[in-house]
Design a protein around this motif. Structure first.
Motif, PDB file in Angstrom:
ATOM      1  N   GLU A   1       0.827  -1.202   0.000  1.00 19.06           N
ATOM      2  CA  GLU A   1       0.000   0.000   0.000  1.00 19.06           C
ATOM      3  C   GLU A   1       0.866   1.258   0.000  1.00 19.06           C
ATOM      4  O   GLU A   1       1.874   1.342   0.703  1.00 19.06           O
ATOM      5  CB  GLU A   1      -0.916   0.013   1.230  1.00 19.06           C
ATOM      6  CG  GLU A   1      -1.831   1.236   1.283  1.00 19.06           C
ATOM      7  CD  GLU A   1      -2.639   1.329   2.561  1.00 19.06           C
ATOM      8  OE1 GLU A   1      -3.737   1.911   2.511  1.00 19.06           O
ATOM      9  OE2 GLU A   1      -2.169   0.823   3.608  1.00 19.06           O
ATOM     10  N   LYS A   2       0.470   2.261  -0.787  1.00 18.47           N
ATOM     11  CA  LYS A   2       1.166   3.541  -0.858  1.00 18.47           C
ATOM     12  C   LYS A   2       0.219   4.658  -0.447  1.00 18.47           C
ATOM     13  O   LYS A   2      -0.948   4.678  -0.849  1.00 18.47           O
ATOM     14  CB  LYS A   2       1.684   3.802  -2.273  1.00 18.47           C
ATOM     15  CG  LYS A   2       2.663   2.759  -2.782  1.00 18.47           C
ATOM     16  CD  LYS A   2       3.072   3.045  -4.214  1.00 18.47           C
ATOM     17  CE  LYS A   2       3.977   1.954  -4.761  1.00 18.47           C
ATOM     18  NZ  LYS A   2       4.349   2.206  -6.182  1.00 18.47           N
ATOM     19  N   VAL A   3       0.732   5.596   0.351  1.00 18.39           N
ATOM     20  CA  VAL A   3      -0.081   6.731   0.806  1.00 18.39           C
ATOM     21  C   VAL A   3       0.730   8.007   0.663  1.00 18.39           C
ATOM     22  O   VAL A   3       1.949   7.962   0.440  1.00 18.39           O
ATOM     23  CB  VAL A   3      -0.507   6.549   2.275  1.00 18.39           C
ATOM     24  CG1 VAL A   3      -1.361   5.303   2.438  1.00 18.39           C
ATOM     25  CG2 VAL A   3       0.716   6.481   3.195  1.00 18.39           C
TER      26      VAL A   3
ATOM     27  N   THR B   1      -0.628  11.304   5.366  1.00 15.58           N
ATOM     28  CA  THR B   1      -1.262  10.079   5.841  1.00 15.58           C
ATOM     29  C   THR B   1      -0.261   9.204   6.587  1.00 15.58           C
ATOM     30  O   THR B   1      -0.562   8.640   7.645  1.00 15.58           O
ATOM     31  CB  THR B   1      -1.871   9.295   4.668  1.00 15.58           C
ATOM     32  OG1 THR B   1      -2.844  10.114   4.003  1.00 15.58           O
ATOM     33  CG2 THR B   1      -2.528   8.012   5.145  1.00 15.58           C
ATOM     34  N   ALA B   2       0.969   9.093   6.026  1.00 14.24           N
ATOM     35  CA  ALA B   2       2.014   8.299   6.675  1.00 14.24           C
ATOM     36  C   ALA B   2       2.398   8.904   8.022  1.00 14.24           C
ATOM     37  O   ALA B   2       2.554   8.199   9.028  1.00 14.24           O
ATOM     38  CB  ALA B   2       3.236   8.210   5.767  1.00 14.24           C
TER      39      ALA B   2
ATOM     40  N   THR C   1       6.983  15.167  -6.148  1.00 12.09           N
ATOM     41  CA  THR C   1       6.172  14.798  -5.000  1.00 12.09           C
ATOM     42  C   THR C   1       5.660  13.382  -5.095  1.00 12.09           C
ATOM     43  O   THR C   1       5.209  12.811  -4.110  1.00 12.09           O
ATOM     44  CB  THR C   1       4.978  15.754  -4.863  1.00 12.09           C
ATOM     45  OG1 THR C   1       4.247  15.748  -6.092  1.00 12.09           O
ATOM     46  CG2 THR C   1       5.455  17.171  -4.581  1.00 12.09           C
ATOM     47  N   THR C   2       5.717  12.789  -6.278  1.00 11.40           N
ATOM     48  CA  THR C   2       5.358  11.385  -6.423  1.00 11.40           C
ATOM     49  C   THR C   2       6.474  10.680  -7.157  1.00 11.40           C
ATOM     50  O   THR C   2       7.115  11.240  -8.043  1.00 11.40           O
ATOM     51  CB  THR C   2       4.054  11.209  -7.228  1.00 11.40           C
ATOM     52  OG1 THR C   2       4.195  11.819  -8.514  1.00 11.40           O
ATOM     53  CG2 THR C   2       2.880  11.845  -6.496  1.00 11.40           C
ATOM     54  N   ILE C   3       6.725   9.460  -6.784  1.00 11.66           N
ATOM     55  CA  ILE C   3       7.759   8.660  -7.442  1.00 11.66           C
ATOM     56  C   ILE C   3       7.149   7.999  -8.666  1.00 11.66           C
ATOM     57  O   ILE C   3       6.135   7.321  -8.567  1.00 11.66           O
ATOM     58  CB  ILE C   3       8.306   7.575  -6.491  1.00 11.66           C
ATOM     59  CG1 ILE C   3       8.880   8.225  -5.224  1.00 11.66           C
ATOM     60  CG2 ILE C   3       9.353   6.729  -7.198  1.00 11.66           C
ATOM     61  CD1 ILE C   3      10.067   9.117  -5.476  1.00 11.66           C
TER      62      ILE C   3
END
Length: 305
Positions: free
Chosen positions: A18-20, A24-25, A72-74
């Protein structure tokens, strides 16, 4: 998430892989009285690994501040770095303050050569950036004496509208000296193309620190990995093209040698030092003798001093 001790470290997910987002993390850890681990705790200390969610094989959030240029996103597929050839693979690293009598603030060589040709993808050095005037010059680090590869240094300068200084600007003009990070006493990257013929093994030279790990991961041990100067002592384990070729090398049980001896010992057998991930995640060379399952051994993974 990391706690006050390694026993409290945990991975959090409602489904495998799961990725957040970051917030959230962060909230998930805080709700459990924990915190996001730092970059160093995960990469150097091995905190929270093997705690589930299949996170050993993907990116995880840390509390370490990044550069503005980092997306901001991989991306699902990481960009391919164009292969280099010849001298284009090398850049000059130079003494951050050649006229200074070094006191080795970063634990390295007190008597640096003015400049050395370094392989961009393997060597590590400090980041100093030059601007349109000397007032714009800066050093960039997230911790004192931080060393990074060439592409990381280049991107850090560009993200701030600056550039890597040239060899001449640092050695002759004294650009960026005394701008912090203790880089006056260690090597820093430049934009000057190096020479393949003149290159040295700069990734592990000049008193740099290397990651040493316990030969066999132990859940009951607080420090399964640590950084050590290349002049320190640890055991020798070598990896081959397959696990069947992995070996331990010693003249007696628990023999310890310095990094360069370990490196040359493996190379003389057409093998190489294992990486820290190979030993921790893949159990490479475990049980191959010399009593090395219970002591620290050298890896090929650089570390911060």
């Amino acid at each position: 998430c990391c706690g006050s001790s390694t026993n409290e470290d945990t991975s959090i997910c409602s489904s495998k892989c799961e990725k957040v987002d970051y917030e959230t993390a962060l909230t998930a850890c805080q709700a459990r009285g924990l915190r996001l681990c730092t970059q160093t705790e995960i990469l150097v200390d091995g905190r929270a690994k093997k705690t589930g969610c299949s996170y050993d094989s993907m990116y995880v959030w840390t509390s370490t501040t990044g550069f503005a240029a980092v997306p901001t996103t991989i991306p699902t597929v990481l960009p391919t770095i164009s292969p280099c050839s010849g001298d284009d693979c090398y850049a000059m690293i130079v003494d951050g303050h050649p006229s200074k009598d070094h006191e080795s603030a970063c634990g390295g060589d007190r008597n640096l050569d003015d400049s050395v040709s370094a392989l961009k993808t393997e060597a590590v050095a400090g980041t100093r950036c030059c601007g349109s005037s000397t007032n714009d010059d800066i050093s960039i680090c997230s911790s004192k004496c931080e060393k990074v590869d060439y592409e990381t240094a280049l991107a850090a300068c560009q993200a701030r509208g600056l550039r890597l200084c040239t060899q001449t600007e640092i050695l002759v003009d004294g650009r960026a000296k005394k701008t912090g990070c203790s880089y006056d006493s260690m090597y820093v990257w430049t934009s000057t193309i190096g020479s393949a013929a003149a290159a040295l093994d700069t990734a592990f030279s000049f008193g740099d620190c290397i990651t040493v790990v316990r030969g066999k991961y132990d859940d009951n041990h607080d420090n399964n990995s640590m950084s050590k100067l290349s002049t320190g002592l640890a055991g020798i384990r070598c990896c081959g093209s397959s696990p069947d070729e992995d070996i331990s090398v010693c003249s007696w049980k628990h023999e310890e040698v310095d990094f360069h001896t370990a490196l040359s010992t493996c190379e003389s057998r057409s093998l190489r030092l294992c990486t820290s991930d190979e030993i921790f995640l893949d159990d490479r060379a475990v049980g191959t003798g010399c009593g090395y399952d219970s002591i620290y051994i050298w890896t090929s993974t650089p570390a911060q001093c």
